[in-house]
Design a protein around this motif. Structure first.
Motif, PDB file in Angstrom:
ATOM      1  N   GLU A   9      32.970  14.610  44.951  1.00  0.00           N
ATOM      2  CA  GLU A   9      34.316  14.789  44.556  1.00  0.00           C
ATOM      3  C   GLU A   9      35.386  15.480  45.638  1.00  0.00           C
ATOM      4  O   GLU A   9      36.443  15.440  45.586  1.00  0.00           O
ATOM      5  CB  GLU A   9      34.417  15.579  43.250  1.00  0.00           C
ATOM      6  N   ARG A  10      34.514  15.846  46.618  1.00  0.00           N
ATOM      7  CA  ARG A  10      35.239  16.452  47.887  1.00  0.00           C
ATOM      8  C   ARG A  10      35.900  17.468  47.291  1.00  0.00           C
ATOM      9  O   ARG A  10      36.890  18.191  47.758  1.00  0.00           O
ATOM     10  CB  ARG A  10      36.366  15.620  48.562  1.00  0.00           C
ATOM     11  N   MET A  11      35.024  18.409  46.605  1.00  0.00           N
ATOM     12  CA  MET A  11      35.669  19.728  46.070  1.00  0.00           C
ATOM     13  C   MET A  11      35.411  20.790  47.264  1.00  0.00           C
ATOM     14  O   MET A  11      34.895  20.765  47.861  1.00  0.00           O
ATOM     15  CB  MET A  11      35.166  20.153  44.938  1.00  0.00           C
ATOM     16  N   ARG A  12      36.676  21.491  47.207  1.00  0.00           N
ATOM     17  CA  ARG A  12      36.442  22.630  48.517  1.00  0.00           C
ATOM     18  C   ARG A  12      36.538  24.091  47.968  1.00  0.00           C
ATOM     19  O   ARG A  12      35.653  24.857  48.304  1.00  0.00           O
ATOM     20  CB  ARG A  12      37.730  22.482  49.282  1.00  0.00           C
ATOM     21  N   THR A  13      37.415  24.625  47.231  1.00  0.00           N
ATOM     22  CA  THR A  13      37.372  25.915  46.565  1.00  0.00           C
ATOM     23  C   THR A  13      37.009  25.919  45.303  1.00  0.00           C
ATOM     24  O   THR A  13      37.154  25.188  44.281  1.00  0.00           O
ATOM     25  CB  THR A  13      38.891  26.413  46.616  1.00  0.00           C
ATOM     26  N   LEU A  14      36.091  26.846  44.973  1.00  0.00           N
ATOM     27  CA  LEU A  14      35.317  26.893  43.808  1.00  0.00           C
ATOM     28  C   LEU A  14      35.447  28.375  43.440  1.00  0.00           C
ATOM     29  O   LEU A  14      35.374  29.543  44.093  1.00  0.00           O
ATOM     30  CB  LEU A  14      33.672  27.018  44.119  1.00  0.00           C
ATOM     31  N   LEU A  15      35.489  28.583  41.614  1.00  0.00           N
ATOM     32  CA  LEU A  15      35.520  29.984  41.267  1.00  0.00           C
ATOM     33  C   LEU A  15      34.919  29.744  40.118  1.00  0.00           C
ATOM     34  O   LEU A  15      34.793  28.849  39.211  1.00  0.00           O
ATOM     35  CB  LEU A  15      37.029  30.143  40.730  1.00  0.00           C
ATOM     36  N   TYR A  16      33.887  30.890  39.912  1.00  0.00           N
ATOM     37  CA  TYR A  16      33.000  31.113  38.647  1.00  0.00           C
ATOM     38  C   TYR A  16      33.328  32.621  37.975  1.00  0.00           C
ATOM     39  O   TYR A  16      33.483  33.573  38.635  1.00  0.00           O
ATOM     40  CB  TYR A  16      31.510  31.184  39.263  1.00  0.00           C
ATOM     41  N   VAL A  17      33.445  32.165  36.779  1.00  0.00           N
ATOM     42  CA  VAL A  17      34.011  33.500  36.033  1.00  0.00           C
ATOM     43  C   VAL A  17      32.825  33.366  34.772  1.00  0.00           C
ATOM     44  O   VAL A  17      32.842  32.530  33.899  1.00  0.00           O
ATOM     45  CB  VAL A  17      35.501  33.501  35.149  1.00  0.00           C
ATOM     46  N   PRO A  18      31.858  34.534  34.541  1.00  0.00           N
ATOM     47  CA  PRO A  18      30.769  34.615  33.677  1.00  0.00           C
ATOM     48  C   PRO A  18      31.284  35.051  32.345  1.00  0.00           C
ATOM     49  O   PRO A  18      32.378  35.449  32.067  1.00  0.00           O
ATOM     50  CB  PRO A  18      29.893  35.682  34.268  1.00  0.00           C
ATOM     51  N   LEU A  19      30.480  34.352  31.200  1.00  0.00           N
ATOM     52  CA  LEU A  19      30.857  34.732  29.767  1.00  0.00           C
ATOM     53  C   LEU A  19      29.626  35.738  29.645  1.00  0.00           C
ATOM     54  O   LEU A  19      28.532  35.690  29.626  1.00  0.00           O
ATOM     55  CB  LEU A  19      30.419  33.331  28.999  1.00  0.00           C
ATOM     56  N   ILE A  20      30.318  37.006  29.307  1.00  0.00           N
ATOM     57  CA  ILE A  20      29.380  38.147  29.319  1.00  0.00           C
ATOM     58  C   ILE A  20      29.396  38.462  27.698  1.00  0.00           C
ATOM     59  O   ILE A  20      30.584  38.772  27.105  1.00  0.00           O
ATOM     60  CB  ILE A  20      29.992  39.299  30.085  1.00  0.00           C
ATOM     61  N   LYS A  21      28.134  38.628  27.278  1.00  0.00           N
ATOM     62  CA  LYS A  21      28.034  39.126  25.822  1.00  0.00           C
ATOM     63  C   LYS A  21      27.048  40.042  25.753  1.00  0.00           C
ATOM     64  O   LYS A  21      25.589  40.016  26.285  1.00  0.00           O
ATOM     65  CB  LYS A  21      27.168  38.142  25.045  1.00  0.00           C
ATOM     66  N   GLY A  22      27.720  41.503  25.632  1.00  0.00           N
ATOM     67  CA  GLY A  22      26.653  42.653  25.651  1.00  0.00           C
ATOM     68  C   GLY A  22      26.243  42.906  27.098  1.00  0.00           C
ATOM     69  O   GLY A  22      27.248  43.086  27.832  1.00  0.00           O
ATOM     70  N   ASP A  23      25.073  42.976  27.349  1.00  0.00           N
ATOM     71  CA  ASP A  23      24.531  43.366  28.658  1.00  0.00           C
ATOM     72  C   ASP A  23      23.929  42.097  29.409  1.00  0.00           C
ATOM     73  O   ASP A  23      23.146  42.340  30.300  1.00  0.00           O
ATOM     74  CB  ASP A  23      23.494  44.537  28.482  1.00  0.00           C
ATOM     75  N   ARG A  24      24.232  40.803  29.099  1.00  0.00           N
ATOM     76  CA  ARG A  24      23.911  39.812  29.845  1.00  0.00           C
ATOM     77  C   ARG A  24      25.014  38.816  29.718  1.00  0.00           C
ATOM     78  O   ARG A  24      25.810  38.653  28.944  1.00  0.00           O
ATOM     79  CB  ARG A  24      22.581  39.150  29.229  1.00  0.00           C
ATOM     80  N   ALA A  25      24.765  37.807  30.779  1.00  0.00           N
ATOM     81  CA  ALA A  25      25.748  36.769  30.752  1.00  0.00           C
ATOM     82  C   ALA A  25      25.090  35.600  30.130  1.00  0.00           C
ATOM     83  O   ALA A  25      24.057  35.015  30.478  1.00  0.00           O
ATOM     84  CB  ALA A  25      26.144  36.356  32.358  1.00  0.00           C
ATOM     85  N   ILE A  26      26.041  34.646  29.351  1.00  0.00           N
ATOM     86  CA  ILE A  26      25.417  33.738  28.530  1.00  0.00           C
ATOM     87  C   ILE A  26      25.867  32.160  29.183  1.00  0.00           C
ATOM     88  O   ILE A  26      25.410  31.202  28.702  1.00  0.00           O
ATOM     89  CB  ILE A  26      25.558  33.630  27.054  1.00  0.00           C
ATOM     90  N   GLY A  27      26.712  32.526  29.984  1.00  0.00           N
ATOM     91  CA  GLY A  27      27.188  31.166  30.759  1.00  0.00           C
ATOM     92  C   GLY A  27      28.246  31.456  31.613  1.00  0.00           C
ATOM     93  O   GLY A  27      28.433  32.453  32.148  1.00  0.00           O
ATOM     94  N   VAL A  28      28.979  30.363  32.157  1.00  0.00           N
ATOM     95  CA  VAL A  28      29.898  30.698  33.149  1.00  0.00           C
ATOM     96  C   VAL A  28      31.171  29.536  32.967  1.00  0.00           C
ATOM     97  O   VAL A  28      30.712  28.194  32.580  1.00  0.00           O
ATOM     98  CB  VAL A  28      29.325  30.453  34.499  1.00  0.00           C
ATOM     99  N   ILE A  29      32.327  29.979  33.424  1.00  0.00           N
ATOM    100  CA  ILE A  29      33.553  28.869  33.476  1.00  0.00           C
ATOM    101  C   ILE A  29      33.647  28.445  34.868  1.00  0.00           C
ATOM    102  O   ILE A  29      33.714  29.511  35.592  1.00  0.00           O
ATOM    103  CB  ILE A  29      34.801  29.665  32.831  1.00  0.00           C
ATOM    104  N   ALA A  30      33.509  27.311  35.320  1.00  0.00           N
ATOM    105  CA  ALA A  30      33.658  26.949  36.725  1.00  0.00           C
ATOM    106  C   ALA A  30      34.950  26.012  36.856  1.00  0.00           C
ATOM    107  O   ALA A  30      35.336  25.055  36.241  1.00  0.00           O
ATOM    108  CB  ALA A  30      32.317  26.206  36.995  1.00  0.00           C
ATOM    109  N   LEU A  31      35.455  26.485  37.987  1.00  0.00           N
ATOM    110  CA  LEU A  31      36.945  25.791  38.389  1.00  0.00           C
ATOM    111  C   LEU A  31      36.861  25.146  39.663  1.00  0.00           C
ATOM    112  O   LEU A  31      36.305  26.113  40.870  1.00  0.00           O
ATOM    113  CB  LEU A  31      38.230  26.587  38.282  1.00  0.00           C
TER     114      LEU A  31
END
Length: 599
Positions: free
Chosen positions: A310-332
């Motif tokens: 895809e020739r992606m260049r800039t990445l951003l990751y925002v975690p899904l936080i529930k309590g004291d742990r992350a259960i996933g991530v949103i990636a752009l």
């Protein structure tokens, strides 16, 4: 005199031209709240015309203040630059770069007489030899003392811009700043409204889908990609085994990257995975250029594939936080180098929180559904038990019905052998009393007798009692278990005798001569229900039962007679005396009879 007048008229004309230019620019600003391009073009046209410059450019710095981009141009030529596409580093020796870095006016009277030209700098050589430029003026666009862009004017002859001309361009630069700020503020308002709308829409999707988080994930990813200007967006979640990050939603149904990621999910043990790192750290992670990152850092196969396909260049990751742990991530992902803004990150944090809410809502909804189903089954079972208990109590003693319902098994009603103690009792002289007494008196005494005996039977744990007139049969140890059947039966008999002594004494005062006798046996018998539909009895039969009945018949007033096995079971707990062996109807061998004397 004429010369002075001509000079004054010329100055007035110039002032009028400048005033007209200012009005035109202000009108352009007023009419262009959403796009600064028309304002820039109007400014450059007037700046070039009023300062005698055939060429003019306006460049704007990016948010990171690393590059500037050509946003507007006036005049012919400019073959080596393209509006909206040409980008240059701020860290260079070009006039716009120097003017913006120093936030000052920069003028080069002759571009040929510069070190850059003499050194053969491609940009400077192109300006002179391709575009034919010789004199250049750079005026910064200042906001709070810091440059956000620059206006550059060019002449094809060596001729310096006058101070008056420079001051005019400074005025135009200030108006360009106003235009930029107006558009920025308008866009900020519009973006805020769009984000608030997106937030409302996602909350609505959550409320409409309490049992399914997928529509929420899809809504979040599509809106995140649109608001943050990211052509690719995805939501990844830990799987049930906590071994992989799997793609739960993407803003494109199918692409080489999406297909690869679905077939090759991130392993939670992969230390080179940026997605996994964001989940582990529970922190927002941004990578301005993965191409540069890949040159000196080990990266995951998924990320290599991302860049390759895809020739992606800039990445951003925002975690899904529930309590004291992350259960996933949103990636752009962006296909060009452009960092995501703080506003982008904040809206993604909000979307991540909403995704967690959706997941929790679905979990709670399903738990509630299961609980309701369990409660429904339980209520249905309880209603069934109550209905069954009601039917059983219509033709079985309450104790038997309760025992059947508690056990949840009707098999105990079928005929079976059991070791039981059986007590028979009745009133002495009752038949003669009935013949002489009024019916009302008979019923009153019979009701009192049965009421008092029932209370004692319940108190001493009698399992089944059958009644016929003044006769009562009580069974111990079936269907309700009893640790000491014989002992309980004897204790009940003693209590009955004590109570009947009181009652008989009262009745004697009324002229009624009544007494009480008891017979008890202990042994094995056949127990179960007998009868037909609509009328059943739970009863016992066998030699032990017959023995108890014969002992009751033999008992004199105030006498409790017990069988040998009963005496063997209670010996030491009560006093009894032998009455010798007696012949009993229906029993082959003589039976030794014992009379209970006292506790």
């Amino acid at each position: 005199m004429t010369t002075d007048l001509e000079s004054v008229n010329a100055e007035v004309a110039i002032l009028r031209e400048r005033e007209a230019a200012m009005r035109e620019i202000l009108q352009a600003i007023s009419a262009s709240r959403t796009d600064s391009g028309p304002v820039f073009e109007t400014i450059l046209k007037n700046a070039a015309r009023l300062s005698g410059a055939p060429l003019a450019n306006l460049v704007i710095l990016n948010d990171m203040r690393s590059h500037w981009t050509l946003e507007a141009h006036f005049g012919e030529g400019l073959r080596h630059l393209t509006v909206g596409k040409t980008t240059r580093l701020l860290d260079s020796k070009l006039v716009p770069a120097v003017s913006m870095r120093t936030a000052s006016i920069v003028q080069v009277e002759d571009l040929v007489d510069t070190d850059l030209y003499r050194q053969g700098d491609p940009g400077r050589v192109a300006m002179v030899e391709v575009e034919g430029m010789r004199t250049i003026l750079g005026v910064p666009l200042l906001l709070d003392g810091e440059a956000i862009g620059c206006i550059t004017l060019f002449r094809r002859e060596v001729k310096a811009f006058t101070q008056d001309e420079i001051e005019l361009v400074v005025t135009f630069a200030a108006q360009a700043v106003i235009a930029v700020e107006n558009v920025r503020q308008f866009r900020e308002v519009q973006e805020r409204l769009m984000r608030e709308k997106a937030n409302r829409e996602i909350l609505e999707v959550i409320s409409l889908n309490p049992d399914n988080e997928q529509p929420v994930f899809d809504a979040i990813i599509n809106r995140a990609a649109k608001l943050c200007r990211a052509p690719h967006a995805g939501l990844l979640l830990r799987d049930a085994d906590d071994r992989h990050l799997i793609l739960a939603a993407a803003n494109v149904e199918q692409s080489g990257y999406v297909d690869f990621l679905r077939a090759n999910p991130h392993s939670m043990k992969d230390e080179t995975s940026l997605s996994v790192e964001a989940v582990r750290s529970m922190e927002v992670r941004q990578y301005p250029d993965i191409e540069a990152l890949a040159e000196g850092t080990a990266i995951s196969n998924q990320l290599k594939n991302t860049w390759k396909l895809e020739r992606m260049r800039t990445l951003l990751y925002v975690p899904l936080i529930k309590g004291d742990r992350a259960i996933g991530v949103i990636a752009l992902y962006r296909l060009h180098v452009e960092e995501f803004s703080n506003d982008d990150i904040e809206i993604l944090k909000l979307f991540a929180a909403q995704a967690v809410i959706a997941i929790d809502n679905v979990r709670q909804f399903k738990e509630l559904e299961n609980l309701n189903a369990e409660l429904g089954d339980r209520v249905k079972s309880q209603v069934g038990e109550l209905e069954r208990l009601g039917r059983l109590k219509r033709f079985l003693p309450s104790a038997v019905a309760d025992a059947v319902v508690s056990a949840g098994d009707d098999s105990m009603l079928s005929s079976h052998r059991a070791l039981i103690a059986t007590l028979f009792c009745d009133m002495r002289g009752f038949t003669a009393f009935c013949e002489a007494a009024e019916p009302e008196e008979t019923i009153e005494i019979l009701q009192t007798y049965h009421q008092e005996m029932s209370e004692l039977i319940d108190q001493y744990g009698g399992g089944v009692d059958q009644r016929a007139g003044d006769g009562i049969m009580i069974i111990f140890n079936d269907p309700i278990p009893c640790d000491d059947p014989a002992g309980c039966a004897v204790q009940l008999a003693l209590a009955m005798r004590a109570k009947m002594r009181e009652l008989c004494a009262k009745w004697r005062k009324l002229g009624h001569r009544l007494g009480f006798g008891v017979g008890i046996s202990f042994g094995y018998a056949t127990v179960g229900i007998v009868g037909s539909a609509g009328r059943y009895d739970y009863t016992a039969s066998g030699t032990s039962i017959n023995t108890a009945a014969r002992l009751c018949d033999m008992a004199a007033n105030d006498e409790i007679l017990i069988s040998p096995r009963t005496w063997a079971a209670v010996e030491g707990a009560i006093q009894a005396e032998s009455r010798g062996e007696v012949e009993m109807k229906g029993i082959r061998e003589p039976v030794e009879v014992f009379a209970v004397v006292a506790d």
